[in-house]
Design a protein around this motif. Sequence first.
Motif, PDB file in Angstrom:
ATOM      1  N   HIS A  16      38.487  43.625  41.828  1.00  0.00           N
ATOM      2  CA  HIS A  16      39.300  42.416  41.658  1.00  0.00           C
ATOM      3  C   HIS A  16      39.560  42.212  40.171  1.00  0.00           C
ATOM      4  N   ALA A  17      40.397  41.243  39.879  1.00  0.00           N
ATOM      5  CA  ALA A  17      40.659  40.797  38.515  1.00  0.00           C
ATOM      6  C   ALA A  17      40.943  39.305  38.584  1.00  0.00           C
ATOM      7  N   LEU A  18      40.478  38.587  37.572  1.00  0.00           N
ATOM      8  CA  LEU A  18      40.652  37.136  37.551  1.00  0.00           C
ATOM      9  C   LEU A  18      41.723  36.772  36.519  1.00  0.00           C
ATOM     10  N   HIS A  19      42.910  36.470  37.015  1.00  0.00           N
ATOM     11  CA  HIS A  19      44.023  36.130  36.140  1.00  0.00           C
ATOM     12  C   HIS A  19      43.726  34.857  35.348  1.00  0.00           C
ATOM     13  N   GLY A  20      43.947  34.937  34.043  1.00  0.00           N
ATOM     14  CA  GLY A  20      43.776  33.777  33.180  1.00  0.00           C
ATOM     15  C   GLY A  20      42.355  33.531  32.730  1.00  0.00           C
ATOM     16  N   TYR A  21      41.420  34.331  33.205  1.00  0.00           N
ATOM     17  CA  TYR A  21      40.016  34.161  32.841  1.00  0.00           C
ATOM     18  C   TYR A  21      39.815  34.517  31.368  1.00  0.00           C
ATOM     19  N   ASP A  22      38.860  33.854  30.719  1.00  0.00           N
ATOM     20  CA  ASP A  22      38.657  34.059  29.280  1.00  0.00           C
ATOM     21  C   ASP A  22      37.542  35.057  28.949  1.00  0.00           C
ATOM     22  N   GLY A  23      37.175  35.897  29.902  1.00  0.00           N
ATOM     23  CA  GLY A  23      36.126  36.882  29.664  1.00  0.00           C
ATOM     24  C   GLY A  23      36.502  38.237  30.239  1.00  0.00           C
ATOM     25  N   LYS A  24      35.522  39.112  30.318  1.00  0.00           N
ATOM     26  CA  LYS A  24      35.744  40.494  30.760  1.00  0.00           C
ATOM     27  C   LYS A  24      36.331  40.592  32.162  1.00  0.00           C
ATOM     28  N   CYS A  25      36.069  39.614  33.004  1.00  0.00           N
ATOM     29  CA  CYS A  25      36.531  39.689  34.399  1.00  0.00           C
ATOM     30  C   CYS A  25      38.041  39.512  34.552  1.00  0.00           C
ATOM     31  N   LYS A  26      38.732  39.313  33.433  1.00  0.00           N
ATOM     32  CA  LYS A  26      40.200  39.314  33.510  1.00  0.00           C
ATOM     33  C   LYS A  26      40.710  40.735  33.750  1.00  0.00           C
ATOM     34  N   ASN A  27      39.870  41.727  33.442  1.00  0.00           N
ATOM     35  CA  ASN A  27      40.218  43.130  33.657  1.00  0.00           C
ATOM     36  C   ASN A  27      39.893  43.544  35.088  1.00  0.00           C
ATOM     37  N   VAL A  28      40.648  44.499  35.604  1.00  0.00           N
ATOM     38  CA  VAL A  28      40.370  45.027  36.929  1.00  0.00           C
ATOM     39  C   VAL A  28      39.014  45.737  36.879  1.00  0.00           C
ATOM     40  N   HIS A  29      38.142  45.366  37.792  1.00  0.00           N
ATOM     41  CA  HIS A  29      36.799  45.944  37.875  1.00  0.00           C
ATOM     42  C   HIS A  29      36.296  45.788  39.303  1.00  0.00           C
ATOM     43  N   GLY A  30      35.151  46.361  39.596  1.00  0.00           N
ATOM     44  CA  GLY A  30      34.649  46.303  40.959  1.00  0.00           C
ATOM     45  C   GLY A  30      33.191  45.911  41.043  1.00  0.00           C
ATOM     46  N   HIS A  31      32.775  45.596  42.260  1.00  0.00           N
ATOM     47  CA  HIS A  31      31.396  45.204  42.544  1.00  0.00           C
ATOM     48  C   HIS A  31      30.933  45.869  43.831  1.00  0.00           C
ATOM     49  N   SER A  32      29.640  46.067  43.921  1.00  0.00           N
ATOM     50  CA  SER A  32      28.994  46.474  45.166  1.00  0.00           C
ATOM     51  C   SER A  32      28.468  45.194  45.810  1.00  0.00           C
ATOM     52  N   TYR A  33      29.296  44.602  46.657  1.00  0.00           N
ATOM     53  CA  TYR A  33      28.959  43.321  47.260  1.00  0.00           C
ATOM     54  C   TYR A  33      27.934  43.483  48.381  1.00  0.00           C
ATOM     55  N   LYS A  34      27.088  42.470  48.517  1.00  0.00           N
ATOM     56  CA  LYS A  34      26.194  42.326  49.660  1.00  0.00           C
ATOM     57  C   LYS A  34      26.525  40.976  50.283  1.00  0.00           C
ATOM     58  N   LEU A  35      26.799  40.993  51.561  1.00  0.00           N
ATOM     59  CA  LEU A  35      27.132  39.768  52.286  1.00  0.00           C
ATOM     60  C   LEU A  35      26.077  39.533  53.360  1.00  0.00           C
ATOM     61  N   ASN A  36      25.330  38.443  53.220  1.00  0.00           N
ATOM     62  CA  ASN A  36      24.370  38.034  54.246  1.00  0.00           C
ATOM     63  C   ASN A  36      25.041  36.995  55.127  1.00  0.00           C
ATOM     64  N   VAL A  37      25.089  37.273  56.421  1.00  0.00           N
ATOM     65  CA  VAL A  37      25.714  36.384  57.398  1.00  0.00           C
ATOM     66  C   VAL A  37      24.608  35.840  58.288  1.00  0.00           C
ATOM     67  N   THR A  38      24.439  34.514  58.267  1.00  0.00           N
ATOM     68  CA  THR A  38      23.418  33.866  59.091  1.00  0.00           C
ATOM     69  C   THR A  38      24.108  32.962  60.109  1.00  0.00           C
ATOM     70  N   VAL A  39      23.773  33.191  61.378  1.00  0.00           N
ATOM     71  CA  VAL A  39      24.297  32.358  62.457  1.00  0.00           C
ATOM     72  C   VAL A  39      23.127  31.644  63.121  1.00  0.00           C
ATOM     73  N   ILE A  40      23.441  30.574  63.838  1.00  0.00           N
ATOM     74  CA  ILE A  40      22.399  29.790  64.509  1.00  0.00           C
ATOM     75  C   ILE A  40      22.814  29.519  65.951  1.00  0.00           C
ATOM     76  N   GLY A  41      21.831  29.545  66.819  1.00  0.00           N
ATOM     77  CA  GLY A  41      22.071  29.261  68.229  1.00  0.00           C
ATOM     78  C   GLY A  41      20.773  29.371  68.998  1.00  0.00           C
ATOM     79  N   GLN A  42      20.883  29.197  70.293  1.00  0.00           N
ATOM     80  CA  GLN A  42      19.710  29.288  71.153  1.00  0.00           C
ATOM     81  C   GLN A  42      19.684  30.653  71.848  1.00  0.00           C
ATOM     82  N   PRO A  43      18.522  31.278  71.887  1.00  0.00           N
ATOM     83  CA  PRO A  43      18.431  32.559  72.585  1.00  0.00           C
ATOM     84  C   PRO A  43      18.797  32.410  74.066  1.00  0.00           C
TER      85      PRO A  43
END
Length: 149
Positions: A16-43
């Motif tokens: 991604h790149a952050l348009h208008g940002y005042d730091g390094k993240c204005k440049n196109v770069h990438g991340h190794s994202y981890k997404l934890n998804v927690t759901v709730i309900g009854q068994p």
Amino acid sequence: MSNIRITKQFNFETGHALHGYDGKCKNVHGHSYKLNVTVIGQPITDPNHVKNGMVIDFGDLKKIVNHEIVDLFDHATVFNKNTPHVELANELQKRGHNTILVDYQPTSENMVIDFAKKISAKLPTHIKLFSLKLQETDTSFAEWYASDN
């Protein structure tokens, strides 16, 4: 019956790149994202049900999150379509690159809001999204909780 939370973690690589940002993240770069998804309900308590004892089959949750998030965002580059980055995205698409244009600045905070909407809409009615944690680096993450929204 007790409500139980279950969590599944997903990994994907996204640029991604952050348009208008005042730091390094204005440049196109990438991340190794981890997404934890927690759901709730009854068994499920029906002894004749194939998924007896489960809130939701981890495989079913995996199908939802992969379809709505991982399969789309993995090895893609995300840009805010309301900025000049749209020109870069269009050029990359012409060259065969996977790009995603969104209506927001593609920060972890905004991405986790977007992901929450997409995942919530696909869950069975008896299962609720409890929280999401989107980890951008080893030390930086954004969290979304249903109770806060």
